[in-house]
Write a protein that holds these residues in place. Sequence first.
Motif, short mmCIF file in Angstrom:
data_model
loop_
_atom_site.label_atom_id
_atom_site.label_comp_id
_atom_site.label_asym_id
_atom_site.label_seq_id
_atom_site.Cartn_x
_atom_site.Cartn_y
_atom_site.Cartn_z
N VAL A 180 0.91 -0.80 -0.05
CA VAL A 180 -0.11 -0.21 0.05
C VAL A 180 1.06 1.36 -0.03
O VAL A 180 1.95 1.35 0.65
N GLN A 181 0.43 2.19 -0.68
CA GLN A 181 1.09 3.53 -0.86
C GLN A 181 0.08 4.46 -0.49
O GLN A 181 -0.98 4.53 -1.12
N ILE A 182 0.62 5.58 -0.06
CA ILE A 182 -0.41 6.67 0.15
C ILE A 182 0.12 8.01 -0.31
O ILE A 182 1.19 8.21 -0.17
N HIS A 183 -0.77 8.85 -1.20
CA HIS A 183 -0.20 9.83 -1.62
C HIS A 183 -1.34 10.94 -1.27
O HIS A 183 -2.46 10.93 -1.68
N ALA A 184 -0.75 12.09 -0.71
CA ALA A 184 -1.59 13.28 -0.35
C ALA A 184 -1.53 14.37 -1.33
O ALA A 184 -0.28 14.74 -2.03
N LEU A 185 -2.56 15.00 -1.64
CA LEU A 185 -2.63 15.74 -2.67
C LEU A 185 -3.39 17.17 -2.01
O LEU A 185 -4.12 17.00 -1.08
N ASP A 186 -3.20 18.45 -2.54
CA ASP A 186 -3.83 19.54 -2.15
C ASP A 186 -5.36 19.26 -2.25
O ASP A 186 -5.92 18.73 -3.41
N ALA A 187 -6.20 19.81 -1.54
CA ALA A 187 -7.83 19.81 -1.54
C ALA A 187 -8.31 21.06 -1.11
O ALA A 187 -7.72 21.62 -0.37
N LYS A 188 -9.62 21.16 -1.85
CA LYS A 188 -10.59 22.19 -1.43
C LYS A 188 -11.55 21.83 -0.90
O LYS A 188 -12.39 20.82 -1.47
N CYS A 189 -11.83 22.05 0.38
CA CYS A 189 -13.06 21.48 1.08
C CYS A 189 -12.96 19.85 1.06
O CYS A 189 -13.98 19.25 0.78
N GLY A 190 -11.83 19.24 1.27
CA GLY A 190 -11.82 17.84 1.19
C GLY A 190 -12.01 17.05 -0.18
O GLY A 190 -11.70 15.92 -0.23
N THR A 191 -12.01 18.08 -1.30
CA THR A 191 -11.94 17.51 -2.65
C THR A 191 -10.60 17.96 -3.44
O THR A 191 -10.23 18.91 -3.42
N MET A 192 -10.15 16.87 -3.98
CA MET A 192 -8.95 16.88 -4.84
C MET A 192 -9.17 17.02 -6.01
O MET A 192 -10.41 16.34 -6.51
N ALA A 193 -8.54 17.78 -6.96
CA ALA A 193 -8.87 17.83 -8.40
C ALA A 193 -8.46 16.68 -9.24
O ALA A 193 -7.45 16.17 -9.11
N PRO A 194 -9.33 16.20 -10.28
CA PRO A 194 -9.08 14.90 -10.91
C PRO A 194 -7.88 15.14 -11.85
O PRO A 194 -6.91 14.28 -11.96
N MET A 195 -7.65 16.29 -12.21
CA MET A 195 -6.27 16.46 -13.08
C MET A 195 -5.23 16.49 -12.24
O MET A 195 -4.19 15.84 -12.79
N ALA A 196 -5.29 17.01 -10.86
CA ALA A 196 -3.80 16.61 -10.05
C ALA A 196 -3.76 15.09 -9.76
O ALA A 196 -2.73 14.63 -9.77
N MET A 197 -5.04 14.40 -9.76
CA MET A 197 -4.70 12.88 -9.58
C MET A 197 -4.20 12.08 -10.84
O MET A 197 -3.51 11.36 -10.62
N LEU A 198 -4.69 12.77 -11.85
CA LEU A 198 -4.10 12.18 -13.07
C LEU A 198 -2.61 12.54 -13.38
O LEU A 198 -1.66 11.46 -13.93
N ARG A 199 -2.37 13.76 -13.06
CA ARG A 199 -0.92 14.12 -13.18
C ARG A 199 -0.12 13.20 -12.27
O ARG A 199 1.25 12.76 -12.67
#
Length: 302
Positions: A180-199
Amino acid sequence: MALVRTLIDRAQSHSEPTLPPGLSEMYDGDLHFPESSAERPFVIANFVSTLDGVVSYEIKGQAGGSTVSGSDTADGFIMGLLRASADAVIVGARTVHDASPEGLWIPEYTYPDAKLLFREYRVNVLHKPEYPLLVVVSGSGRLELERAIFRTHGVRTVVITTSAGSDVLVKAGATKLPFVQIHALDAKCGTMAPMAMLRLLYAQLGVRRLLHEGGPTLFGQFLAAEAVDELFLTLSPQIAGRKGDAIRPGLVQGMEFMPDRAPGFQLLSVKQRAEHLYLRYGRTGGHSSDGVEQDSRFRKSP
Ligand SMILES: NC(=O)c1ccc[n+]([C@@H]2O[C@H](COP(=O)([O-])OP(=O)(O)OC[C@H]3O[C@@H](n4cnc5c(N)ncnc54)[C@H](OP(=O)(O)O)[C@@H]3O)[C@@H](O)[C@H]2O)c1
């Protein structure tokens, strides 16, 4: 033996077949996908829906796609074939919660009979590892870590989450799980942007072809971000209905589009088995209507 019958096939023909003969026979044709663009993976989505557009009965123990498909064999086969074609499969946390604790997003889980054919295709033709990476999206990080997806040897799972969600997962012991790997991304109100996930998937995890298996909340966000290239939709011959107080979701939840901005698709293929239809759509650049903007990757129907 063919599992489905091809009624329409407008996908671009290629001189070199991709599928091994056993799989192309079952699928009644070959299966090609375009290369990913320079910035993000090519994204294929896969859903099953009732005739009235319901993708989940929202009944405990019967909320998943197999209830909607009526445990249809060919739907399971196509799901397995798409998993076998992908570098990674992405799902939202609720789709995981509603699945069996033993559930795995690997090709043979939905169609065990083709296990060896799926492996041959992945390893010898596509030169990919035996199983696709599973990507679970959860802002909260509240996931049941005893599930098989976090504990099965050889199945790699990545959780994309927020920094708060990452703290929750670390406290729960996720970093001690070897696959298992965990990757944290910036979020607005707990929601991450799909493009950030894809990148992230593209640049850090080498994902070039991503299979989106929902649910409707995560899928709606990807559609809004214009990050869905193809949709495989099984149409199941049943009607679920809806009451005002019980929300049975359609393909998209939590997102709506204005008519002039609604994502448009062009039909690429239609397959059939008994009363089920298996539709493949490619995303068009513009709104679906006469004069639709055709994607040059595909030839027009005869
Ligand atoms: N018929 C079919 O083909 C099909 C396919 C897939 C799913 N389904 C069904 O659909 C239902 C689930 O769909 P759903 O729409 O309710 O849920 P979902 O999209 O599977 O998951 C929603 C959850 O994912 C996380 N999430 C989604 N987008 C996020 C973002 N941008 N940033 C951060 N977190 C995000 C959040 O998790 P946290 O709450 O942890 O933050 C959110 O609560 C299930 O019953 C499933 O069986 C049917």
